[in-house]
Design a protein around this motif. Structure first.
Motif, PDB file in Angstrom:
ATOM      1  N   PRO A 205       0.813  -1.223   0.000  1.00  0.00           N
ATOM      2  CA  PRO A 205       0.000   0.000   0.000  1.00  0.00           C
ATOM      3  C   PRO A 205       0.847   1.274   0.000  1.00  0.00           C
ATOM      4  CG  PRO A 205      -0.882  -1.577   1.577  1.00  0.00           C
ATOM      5  CD  PRO A 205       0.429  -2.130   1.102  1.00  0.00           C
ATOM      6  N   MET A 206       1.937   1.284   0.762  1.00  0.00           N
ATOM      7  CA  MET A 206       2.767   2.495   0.815  1.00  0.00           C
ATOM      8  C   MET A 206       3.537   2.709  -0.484  1.00  0.00           C
ATOM      9  SD  MET A 206       2.242   4.385   3.407  1.00  0.00           S
ATOM     10  CE  MET A 206       3.614   5.504   3.080  1.00  0.00           C
ATOM     11  N   ALA A 207       3.934   1.640  -1.165  1.00  0.00           N
ATOM     12  CA  ALA A 207       4.565   1.819  -2.472  1.00  0.00           C
ATOM     13  C   ALA A 207       3.572   2.447  -3.447  1.00  0.00           C
ATOM     14  CB  ALA A 207       5.081   0.485  -3.007  1.00  0.00           C
ATOM     15  N   GLU A 208       2.324   1.972  -3.446  1.00  0.00           N
ATOM     16  CA  GLU A 208       1.312   2.571  -4.316  1.00  0.00           C
ATOM     17  C   GLU A 208       1.105   4.038  -3.949  1.00  0.00           C
ATOM     18  OE1 GLU A 208       0.092   1.374  -6.935  1.00  0.00           O
ATOM     19  OE2 GLU A 208      -0.228  -0.789  -6.794  1.00  0.00           O
ATOM     20  N   LEU A 209       1.048   4.326  -2.658  1.00  0.00           N
ATOM     21  CA  LEU A 209       0.783   5.690  -2.203  1.00  0.00           C
ATOM     22  C   LEU A 209       1.909   6.637  -2.623  1.00  0.00           C
ATOM     23  CD1 LEU A 209      -0.685   6.679   1.211  1.00  0.00           C
ATOM     24  CD2 LEU A 209       1.402   7.797   0.428  1.00  0.00           C
ATOM     25  N   VAL A 210       3.155   6.253  -2.358  1.00  0.00           N
ATOM     26  CA  VAL A 210       4.276   7.134  -2.702  1.00  0.00           C
ATOM     27  C   VAL A 210       4.409   7.258  -4.220  1.00  0.00           C
ATOM     28  CG1 VAL A 210       6.785   7.405  -2.576  1.00  0.00           C
ATOM     29  CG2 VAL A 210       5.490   6.735  -0.538  1.00  0.00           C
TER      30      VAL A 210
ATOM     31  N   ALA B 299      -6.125  18.857  -5.741  1.00  0.00           N
ATOM     32  CA  ALA B 299      -6.786  19.915  -4.983  1.00  0.00           C
ATOM     33  C   ALA B 299      -6.802  19.619  -3.492  1.00  0.00           C
ATOM     34  CB  ALA B 299      -8.213  20.102  -5.497  1.00  0.00           C
ATOM     35  N   ALA B 300      -6.865  18.324  -3.139  1.00  0.00           N
ATOM     36  CA  ALA B 300      -6.939  17.954  -1.720  1.00  0.00           C
ATOM     37  C   ALA B 300      -5.606  18.067  -0.998  1.00  0.00           C
ATOM     38  CB  ALA B 300      -7.471  16.522  -1.588  1.00  0.00           C
ATOM     39  N   LEU B 301      -4.498  18.103  -1.736  1.00  0.00           N
ATOM     40  CA  LEU B 301      -3.174  18.120  -1.100  1.00  0.00           C
ATOM     41  C   LEU B 301      -2.991  19.288  -0.144  1.00  0.00           C
ATOM     42  CD1 LEU B 301      -0.636  17.076  -3.901  1.00  0.00           C
ATOM     43  CD2 LEU B 301      -1.084  15.894  -1.745  1.00  0.00           C
ATOM     44  N   ALA B 302      -3.628  20.408  -0.440  1.00  0.00           N
ATOM     45  CA  ALA B 302      -3.470  21.574   0.436  1.00  0.00           C
ATOM     46  C   ALA B 302      -3.953  21.288   1.851  1.00  0.00           C
ATOM     47  CB  ALA B 302      -4.232  22.765  -0.144  1.00  0.00           C
ATOM     48  N   GLY B 303      -4.844  20.327   2.008  1.00  0.00           N
ATOM     49  CA  GLY B 303      -5.359  19.988   3.331  1.00  0.00           C
ATOM     50  C   GLY B 303      -4.436  19.114   4.140  1.00  0.00           C
ATOM     51  N   TRP B 304      -3.318  18.679   3.550  1.00  0.00           N
ATOM     52  CA  TRP B 304      -2.351  17.818   4.234  1.00  0.00           C
ATOM     53  C   TRP B 304      -0.965  18.448   4.113  1.00  0.00           C
ATOM     54  CZ3 TRP B 304      -4.830  14.506   0.135  1.00  0.00           C
ATOM     55  CH2 TRP B 304      -6.112  14.098   0.535  1.00  0.00           C
ATOM     56  N   PRO B 305      -0.725  19.561   4.812  1.00  0.00           N
ATOM     57  CA  PRO B 305       0.508  20.333   4.592  1.00  0.00           C
ATOM     58  C   PRO B 305       1.786  19.576   4.949  1.00  0.00           C
ATOM     59  CG  PRO B 305      -0.715  21.167   6.490  1.00  0.00           C
ATOM     60  CD  PRO B 305      -1.613  20.210   5.796  1.00  0.00           C
ATOM     61  N   THR B 306       1.758  18.752   6.006  1.00  0.00           N
ATOM     62  CA  THR B 306       2.968  18.005   6.357  1.00  0.00           C
ATOM     63  C   THR B 306       3.247  16.931   5.305  1.00  0.00           C
ATOM     64  OG1 THR B 306       2.648  18.400   8.720  1.00  0.00           O
ATOM     65  CG2 THR B 306       4.056  16.549   8.104  1.00  0.00           C
TER      66      THR B 306
ATOM     67  N   LEU C 178       2.223  13.377  10.365  1.00  0.00           N
ATOM     68  CA  LEU C 178       2.438  12.810   9.033  1.00  0.00           C
ATOM     69  C   LEU C 178       1.649  11.517   8.848  1.00  0.00           C
ATOM     70  CD1 LEU C 178       3.852  12.730   6.286  1.00  0.00           C
ATOM     71  CD2 LEU C 178       5.810  11.630   7.411  1.00  0.00           C
ATOM     72  N   LEU C 179       1.661  10.642   9.838  1.00  0.00           N
ATOM     73  CA  LEU C 179       0.932   9.383   9.731  1.00  0.00           C
ATOM     74  C   LEU C 179      -0.571   9.619   9.579  1.00  0.00           C
ATOM     75  CD1 LEU C 179       2.831   7.259  12.403  1.00  0.00           C
ATOM     76  CD2 LEU C 179       2.932   6.984   9.924  1.00  0.00           C
ATOM     77  N   GLY C 180      -1.094  10.586  10.300  1.00  0.00           N
ATOM     78  CA  GLY C 180      -2.511  10.907  10.165  1.00  0.00           C
ATOM     79  C   GLY C 180      -2.849  11.419   8.773  1.00  0.00           C
ATOM     80  N   GLU C 181      -1.970  12.234   8.219  1.00  0.00           N
ATOM     81  CA  GLU C 181      -2.224  12.775   6.883  1.00  0.00           C
ATOM     82  C   GLU C 181      -2.020  11.704   5.808  1.00  0.00           C
ATOM     83  OE1 GLU C 181      -0.163  16.453   6.271  1.00  0.00           O
ATOM     84  OE2 GLU C 181      -1.116  17.414   8.002  1.00  0.00           O
ATOM     85  N   ILE C 182      -1.132  10.744   6.046  1.00  0.00           N
ATOM     86  CA  ILE C 182      -0.993   9.612   5.126  1.00  0.00           C
ATOM     87  C   ILE C 182      -2.306   8.837   5.063  1.00  0.00           C
ATOM     88  CG2 ILE C 182       0.072   7.334   4.876  1.00  0.00           C
ATOM     89  CD1 ILE C 182       2.714   8.589   5.766  1.00  0.00           C
TER      90      ILE C 182
ATOM     91  N   ALA D 222      -5.280   9.972   5.619  1.00  0.00           N
ATOM     92  CA  ALA D 222      -6.272  10.789   4.919  1.00  0.00           C
ATOM     93  C   ALA D 222      -6.034  10.759   3.410  1.00  0.00           C
ATOM     94  CB  ALA D 222      -6.226  12.226   5.443  1.00  0.00           C
ATOM     95  N   TYR D 223      -4.777  10.877   3.005  1.00  0.00           N
ATOM     96  CA  TYR D 223      -4.457  10.810   1.575  1.00  0.00           C
ATOM     97  C   TYR D 223      -4.842   9.447   1.007  1.00  0.00           C
ATOM     98  CZ  TYR D 223      -1.792  10.739  -2.776  1.00  0.00           C
ATOM     99  OH  TYR D 223      -1.432  10.628  -4.106  1.00  0.00           O
ATOM    100  N   HIS D 224      -4.524   8.387   1.733  1.00  0.00           N
ATOM    101  CA  HIS D 224      -4.847   7.043   1.273  1.00  0.00           C
ATOM    102  C   HIS D 224      -6.357   6.890   1.079  1.00  0.00           C
ATOM    103  CE1 HIS D 224      -5.628   2.684   1.601  1.00  0.00           C
ATOM    104  NE2 HIS D 224      -4.452   2.541   1.030  1.00  0.00           N
ATOM    105  N   ALA D 225      -7.148   7.389   2.013  1.00  0.00           N
ATOM    106  CA  ALA D 225      -8.601   7.264   1.919  1.00  0.00           C
ATOM    107  C   ALA D 225      -9.132   7.969   0.683  1.00  0.00           C
ATOM    108  CB  ALA D 225      -9.249   7.829   3.177  1.00  0.00           C
TER     109      ALA D 225
END
Length: 317
Positions: free
Chosen positions: A20-25, A48-55, A128-132, A134-137
């Motif tokens: 999952p993390m390889a796909e995400l990165v 557009a959603a990236l701005a909500g995860w600044p870290t 960072l883990l929390g924002e990961i 959110a990005y994954h979802a």
């Protein structure tokens, strides 16, 4: 070209996994590069959603285009869950986290989200883990069933190639940028040169849908990310039209089915994508399989069909 030491004895330690993390990165790399094969709606929504995860954005979209190695640990099992990999990331030594995060901003003025790692690494990593998650979802979870199914089918296909032909054939056909001369893996990048030691580590191959046209070599932990067959169709809003000659040979519906199956699909997937009754889709799939143009691999409870080499050859004429 980069030569990565890999001899015949290393084949015994070769393994596959889907991360999952390889796909995400890799998805961030593809988004950052504005890769043409990405579905525009996906790129627009996630960008557009990236701005909500600044870290998250600061760590993975820094000026050097660098992603910290600790974010992509080599999977301990073949099919890890996101939670499994986030647990490994959370256990990373703080000094390693700090060094790798700051390295992505070397020579540049870092934002507060990056500087926080130097002063409070545990708290910054937790953010960072929390924002990961959110990005994954948002970016990965909606596509996950198909990404995992395609990876499973890719692994089954490669194992069959190794059994029917040889490990060398299996490695040589993984990706156009990758080859093996028996002593080293050759990463065919014209503007990159060097040689890497194998270091006695086993190599993990990670079919990664978001890798696209690239091959990513991770020397820490020793892994290679490459795209499974048909990666460009995974997010396509509509099936590609078959060639006129293929339609004349097989009939328009079977030609469309064969063209669609550059990436693995179940009977239900084919029926949905092409607007066919399930029984009709099953009939066409069975006919194409009996003709040697498709093969089927089981992934959990699903039977996934994808093209054979003969099927690939016909669609590429």
């Amino acid at each position: 070209m980069i030569a990565w030491e890999f001899g015949p004895a290393d084949v015994a330690g070769l393994r596959f996994a889907h991360s999952p993390m390889a796909e995400l990165v890799a998805s961030v790399f593809a988004l950052r590069a504005r890769s043409a094969w990405l579905r525009p709606q996906w790129s627009a929504r996630v960008g557009a959603a990236l701005a909500g995860w600044p870290t998250f954005r600061a760590v993975l979209c820094g000026p050097l285009g660098y992603a910290p190695d600790f974010l992509t640990p080599v999977p301990l099992v073949a099919r890890p869950r996101l939670d499994d990999e986030l647990a490994l990331i959370a256990a990373t030594a703080p000094d390693r986290v700090v060094d790798q995060v700051l390295a992505g901003w070397t020579g540049h003025a870092a934002p507060a989200e990056i500087n926080r790692f130097a002063h409070a690494p545990a708290a910054a990593l937790a953010v960072l883990l929390g924002e990961i998650r959110a990005y994954h979802a948002t970016a990965i979870a909606p596509l996950w069933p198909r990404l995992r199914a395609v990876a499973d089918a890719e692994i089954a296909t490669r194992v069959r190639v190794a059994a029917d032909h040889s490990p060398r054939r299996m490695i040589d056909t993984l990706h156009p940028r990758l080859g093996w001369d028996g002593a080293a893996l050759q990463l065919r990048y014209p503007h990159k040169h060097g040689s890497w030691s194998g270091g006695g580590q086993d190599l993990t191959l990670l079919p990664t849908g978001f890798a696209g046209s690239e091959v990513y070599a991770m020397t820490t932990g020793r892994s290679l990310w490459y795209a499974p067959a048909g990666y460009g169709t995974l997010w396509s809003p509509a099936p590609a039209a078959p060639a006129a000659a293929l339609s004349a040979l097989l009939g328009p519906t079977r030609a469309t089915v064969l063209t669609l199956l550059a990436a693995p699909h179940s009977t239900g997937d084919v029926a949905t994508r092409l607007g066919l009754a399930p029984a009709t889709a099953s009939h066409h799939l069975t006919t194409l399989r009996d003709a040697g143009l498709l093969t089927a691999e089981r992934s959990g409870r699903r039977l996934l069909y994808h093209r054979t080499h003969l099927g690939d050859h016909l669609t590429n004429l």
